[in-house]
Each structure stands twice: as structure tokens, then as C-alpha cells.
Design a protein around this motif. Sequence first.
Motif, mmCIF file in Angstrom:
data_model
loop_
_atom_site.group_PDB
_atom_site.id
_atom_site.type_symbol
_atom_site.label_atom_id
_atom_site.label_comp_id
_atom_site.label_asym_id
_atom_site.label_seq_id
_atom_site.Cartn_x
_atom_site.Cartn_y
_atom_site.Cartn_z
ATOM 1 N N GLY A 142 -10.546 -14.077 31.160
ATOM 2 C CA GLY A 142 -9.239 -14.159 31.440
ATOM 3 C C GLY A 142 -8.578 -12.792 31.573
ATOM 4 O O GLY A 142 -7.244 -12.949 31.760
ATOM 5 N N PHE A 143 -9.207 -11.851 31.169
ATOM 6 C CA PHE A 143 -8.724 -10.227 31.469
ATOM 7 C C PHE A 143 -8.171 -9.898 32.774
ATOM 8 O O PHE A 143 -7.457 -9.159 32.856
ATOM 9 C CB PHE A 143 -9.364 -9.509 30.376
ATOM 10 C CG PHE A 143 -9.495 -9.713 29.222
ATOM 11 C CD1 PHE A 143 -8.591 -10.246 28.327
ATOM 12 C CD2 PHE A 143 -10.755 -9.741 28.744
ATOM 13 C CE1 PHE A 143 -8.600 -10.715 26.958
ATOM 14 C CE2 PHE A 143 -11.059 -10.082 27.207
ATOM 15 C CZ PHE A 143 -9.823 -10.487 26.459
ATOM 16 N N ALA A 144 -8.944 -10.430 33.755
ATOM 17 C CA ALA A 144 -8.588 -10.141 35.160
ATOM 18 C C ALA A 144 -8.376 -11.598 35.764
ATOM 19 O O ALA A 144 -9.071 -12.757 35.491
ATOM 20 C CB ALA A 144 -10.085 -9.445 35.567
ATOM 21 N N THR A 145 -7.679 -11.341 36.734
ATOM 22 C CA THR A 145 -7.227 -12.623 37.698
ATOM 23 C C THR A 145 -8.236 -12.937 38.364
ATOM 24 O O THR A 145 -9.005 -12.300 38.903
ATOM 25 C CB THR A 145 -5.762 -12.294 38.187
ATOM 26 O OG1 THR A 145 -5.957 -11.376 39.320
ATOM 27 C CG2 THR A 145 -4.541 -11.968 37.307
ATOM 28 N N PRO A 146 -8.342 -14.176 39.179
ATOM 29 C CA PRO A 146 -9.242 -14.736 40.185
ATOM 30 C C PRO A 146 -9.211 -13.757 41.161
ATOM 31 O O PRO A 146 -10.208 -13.584 41.943
ATOM 32 C CB PRO A 146 -8.942 -16.179 40.187
ATOM 33 C CG PRO A 146 -8.192 -16.630 39.053
ATOM 34 C CD PRO A 146 -7.504 -15.370 38.532
#
Length: 268
Positions: free
Chosen positions: A119-123
Motif C-alpha cells: 500500500g505504499f503506492a496507489t493503484p
Amino acid sequence: MAKDENGDNGKMKGKKYAKELRKLQGELCKLQDWVKHKGLRVIIVFEGRDAAGKGGTIRALTERVSPRVFRLVALPAPSDREKSQMYMQRYMQHFPAAGEIVIFDRSWYNRLGVEYVMGFATPEQHKRFLQLCPQMEKYMVDGGVQLIKIWLEVSDKEQKRRFEARMEDPLRQWKLSPMDLPSRERWFDYSRARDMMLKATDTRIAPWYLVRSDDKRAARLNIISHILSAIPHKKLPHEKVKLPSRSTKGAYDDDKTIARRKFIKERY
């Protein structure tokens, strides 16, 4: 491979491994000379599941060659400043100059692996990078960089065994990162992220090469052999070296002059 070259568990024995590794490391020294001579620029990306054996493979690859030619890059988590930069910026500053092989222990593929799963990068960032990554790598290769991408795949059972060994051995506990234990719980999330990554970025111009690494010794040898075959090279002639005699001009008792200096205690 003959049965007597394997242990009871079917994995390569240490004696056989050491013999084959020495041969390959000798060839790596020839490759090193060739890369310097031709001014090649090479990037080797190592990715894979946690505990897949990236660190040990990189050590076997680099322990007999010059760190000025085989340059290792293992970046920590990005700083606040780096987070505000263009994503690839922190990686590109480490790209090779002529006569260098840069080894990335984890790379820009963090965006498609741990950053996405944890979850450190968004979809949206993940989807965007899936689209941009092949274009970026084509730009690199078109610019004269040889890009070798290697994915180490360890089985569920073997990963579990290696994590448990790290937890019990004080000499290995440093290998446990805050991301390791969640990676066990999210095995299938990582599998799906891997599959999406391969589908988007396993291209003709920058293909992925996978290796099963449950037998870490065999995996190391196979990877080094692959790298050697991926970079065509020849043995360069070397002038015969003759050690000169020590000059006696200006001779003095240079051992006596340091006799009263502080020496490390000889405990061994």
C-alpha cells in the motif's frame, strides 16, 4: 547433474558448488576486463520474493571482481525529498558509465512489488508504472545499456524454512526486515503482483529470466552462467608481470620507527 553431486535432500553439495563457482568466477574476471576494454554499460536487476536468495547470489557474483566495475546498488527506503521526485530519478543517478556493470539489489520494480502490495503506492501509480516501465526500459536499451533482469522464485515451503532459520539464528536475524513477515501472510498478493509485472514488462527488448532458487547453490551457478552467456566476451591478453626488486637507496630501519606505536592486540 549426477546423483553423487547432490546431497540427501537433492540439493547441490558444497564441494561441487565451490569447484564450479571458482570456474565461473574466473570467467567473470575475463568478463570484467572485456567490459572495461569495450566500454560496455550493463545493468543487472535482481528481483524476487523475500528470502529467495538475492543477497547470496550477488555476493557470489561480486566477491572476486572489482567493485569499481561490478558496482552494487541497494537503496534504502526513499527519503521525503526522494518521494517528491520523479519516481525513476533516484535510480537513474546510479546508472552505469562506460566500463561498468551496475547490479541493482531491488530496483524500480519496487513500485510493482512491495510498494503495491503493502500500500505504499496507489493503484493508479501501480497501473501507470506498468504502462511506463516497458517504454522506459526501451529508452535505456536504445541508448546503449544492456539490461539483464533476473527473478528468483522460491517455493512457499522453502521460504517458510528460511524465515524460521533467520528467526532462530542470531547471525541471520539482521536479514529479517519489517516487510518480511507480512510477505508470508500476503503470499498470493505477491504472486498476483508478480504475474501482472511479468505480463507487462517481460518484453522482447528487456525480457525477464526466472530461476527457481530452492537449491540456492545451483541457482547461484545458473544465474552467473546466464550472465556470462548474456554478455558476449573474449579473454584479453595480459602482459606478463614481473615484480621489481626493492630499492636499497635511502634504506633505514623502518620497522624500528613504528615499534612504539599503538598496535592492535594480537588475540589470535
